[in-house]
Design an enzyme around this catalytic site. Structure first.
Site, short mmCIF file in Angstrom:
data_model
loop_
_atom_site.label_atom_id
_atom_site.label_comp_id
_atom_site.label_asym_id
_atom_site.label_seq_id
_atom_site.Cartn_x
_atom_site.Cartn_y
_atom_site.Cartn_z
N ALA A 180 0.32 29.27 30.77
CA ALA A 180 0.09 30.14 31.91
C ALA A 180 -1.18 29.86 32.62
O ALA A 180 -2.04 29.48 31.87
CB ALA A 180 0.29 31.33 31.65
N LYS A 181 -1.32 30.14 33.93
CA LYS A 181 -2.83 30.16 34.24
C LYS A 181 -2.59 31.00 35.77
O LYS A 181 -1.70 31.17 36.17
CB LYS A 181 -2.98 28.81 34.79
CG LYS A 181 -4.68 28.39 35.13
CD LYS A 181 -5.36 28.39 33.62
CE LYS A 181 -6.64 27.86 33.66
NZ LYS A 181 -7.20 27.43 32.33
N GLY A 182 -3.79 31.50 35.99
CA GLY A 182 -3.88 32.58 37.10
C GLY A 182 -5.05 32.60 37.72
O GLY A 182 -6.26 32.17 37.33
N ASP A 211 -12.18 32.22 32.29
CA ASP A 211 -11.99 30.88 33.08
C ASP A 211 -13.19 30.84 33.69
O ASP A 211 -14.00 31.81 33.93
CB ASP A 211 -10.46 30.64 33.56
CG ASP A 211 -10.16 29.30 33.63
OD1 ASP A 211 -11.05 28.50 34.34
OD2 ASP A 211 -9.22 28.57 33.14
#
Length: 436
Positions: free
Chosen positions: A125-127, A166
């Site tokens: 996942a990434k956001g 991140d």
């Protein structure tokens, strides 16, 4: 040992070739190209490959924030969940002006491969939020984080999706996010995020882990090519957390770090730099070029130094079709995410220049995040020594899996890593099937 041949290619539309003058691929283009290319080397059901070209879910949210002057500004946030066949989604949250839906989708796919190549029980996942964190006060950043946490609260959780720091976020951001989630759930749930300060359930060694893994696989790659770390010359582009921790550990093991850089440029000493005396970006922003050294140089010049190992550990798309022929290093280890474009990859493959890919090299971060998650679930912390020992074991095991794939097939190191990752994800999809 096998030789270093072929390359690869990807996209949201259909794959396109990248010329030296073309726009660099987007993250989602790169992720899809690498998926397709790895699938060509495996006997995989095409329907599974088609499923993996798309995210399971992408949530777009509006994040209103009251600024310090009392005005309200509205930002856009995303959480892209790619695949959870092997376990909960896992991936970073970034605060950056250029965060987009497609970037999150592509980086989420990369996280799926990274978790799989490390054989971790996570999906990708990434956001993030499209915002310049440098333009926010500490209070504004906290309010942004807490509101974003509330907007995505329904899709995250220790058994659903576990964010991590991140670009533009850090352990403090994760502490705020964990607190906001926990307050709404009515109990303290440290396992909802990783990369937190140890005092609230974070793991010792988490911040150093990506750099440590870069150093470990660099050591293994050197040994594979019958070289030792002792006396090996290394140039590292970037001097943030990943680069600094990799540089210092390699220096401790006997390597000669001849060049490092930051956004302003780099410093070069053929006799070796004292990396422990050079502040990382986290310790003192943009301090590299303020250090005494025989020579200063630009970032492009650093990439072309005649060294044994080049570690691009700053940003993506720095090794391109325009400069790949001028890279003089014998080996490349990717510390950053996506530093090599497909055009550069093709040139390196034609030259027989080994490139160890990011999904293996910097996977120490997600691996120690897994350790942190285990510690949170079991409410039992590990010592730094145990974390580093476990990371060493996991990195060497993953290296050996990729090495075996590399030796068994006529492929590049990047292909080998993706073949290992895709075979594991595809096998899990085969076993679980398609519901209903």
């Amino acid at each position: 040992m096998a030789s270093e041949p072929t390359t690869e290619d990807l996209e949201v539309r259909e794959p396109r070739a990248e010329s030296a003058d073309a726009e660099p691929e987007t993250a989602v283009e790169t992720a899809r190209r690498q998926l397709r290319h790895a699938a060509e080397h495996l006997d995989i059901d095409p329907d599974i490959v088609e499923r993996l070209r798309h995210p399971t879910k992408v949530q777009e949210v509006t994040v209103p924030v009251e600024r310090d002057d009392g005005t309200v500004e509205v930002f856009t946030g995303y959480r892209a969940q790619h695949d959870s066949v092997r376990g909960p989604y896992k991936g970073g949250l970034r605060f950056h002006p250029e965060v987009t839906r497609n970037e999150c989708v592509g980086l989420g796919m990369w996280m799926t491969w990274k978790c799989a190549v490390m054989d971790l029980p996570f999906g990708g996942a990434k956001g993030g939020v499209a915002v310049d964190p440098k333009a926010l006060s500490t209070g504004e950043k906290e309010r942004l984080t807490r509101r974003f946490a509330e907007e995505i609260r329904g899709i995250i959780g220790p058994t659903k999706d576990i964010p991590a720091p991140d670009m533009g976020t850090d352990p403090q951001t994760m502490a705020w996010l964990m607190d906001a989630y926990s307050m709404q759930e009515g109990e303290t749930i440290p396992g909802v995020v990783t990369g937190k300060p140890p005092v609230v359930g974070g793991s010792e060694g988490r911040e150093e882990a990506p750099g440590r893994s870069v150093a470990i696989v660099t050591r293994e790659l050197l040994e594979y090519y019958d070289r030792g770390v002792e006396g090996t010359t290394v140039a590292i582009q970037g001097y943030g957390s990943v680069a600094a921790n990799a540089a210092r550990l390699l220096e401790d093991w006997g390597a000669t770090i001849v060049a490092v850089s930051d956004v302003n440029g780099g410093i070069h000493d053929p006799d070796g730099l004292d990396t422990h005396a050079i502040p990382s970006h986290d310790e003192e922003p943009e301090a590299v070029t303020r250090q005494d050294a025989p020579r200063t140089l630009t970032n492009p010049e650093l990439l072309e130094l005649d060294v044994d190992v080049l570690v691009p550990a700053a940003v993506g798309n720095v090794l391109t079709g325009d400069n790949a022929a001028d890279v003089s290093a014998d080996l490349i280890v990717e510390g950053a995410n996506g530093p090599t474009t497909s055009a550069a990859d093709e040139i390196f493959a034609e030259r027989g220049l080994p490139v160890l890919p990011d999904i293996l090299a910097n996977a120490g971060g997600v691996t120690v995040s897994y350790f942190e998650w285990l510690q949170d679930i079991n409410r039992r912390s590990w010592s730094l020594e145990r974390v580093n020992d476990e990371l060493e074991t996991e990195m060497v095991a993953a290296w050996n899996d990729v090495r075996e794939a590399y030796e068994a097939r006529d492929v590049t190191w990047r292909d080998a890593a993706y073949i290992v990752a895709l075979s594991r994800v595809a096998e899990a999809h085969r076993a679980r099937g398609l519901w209903p």
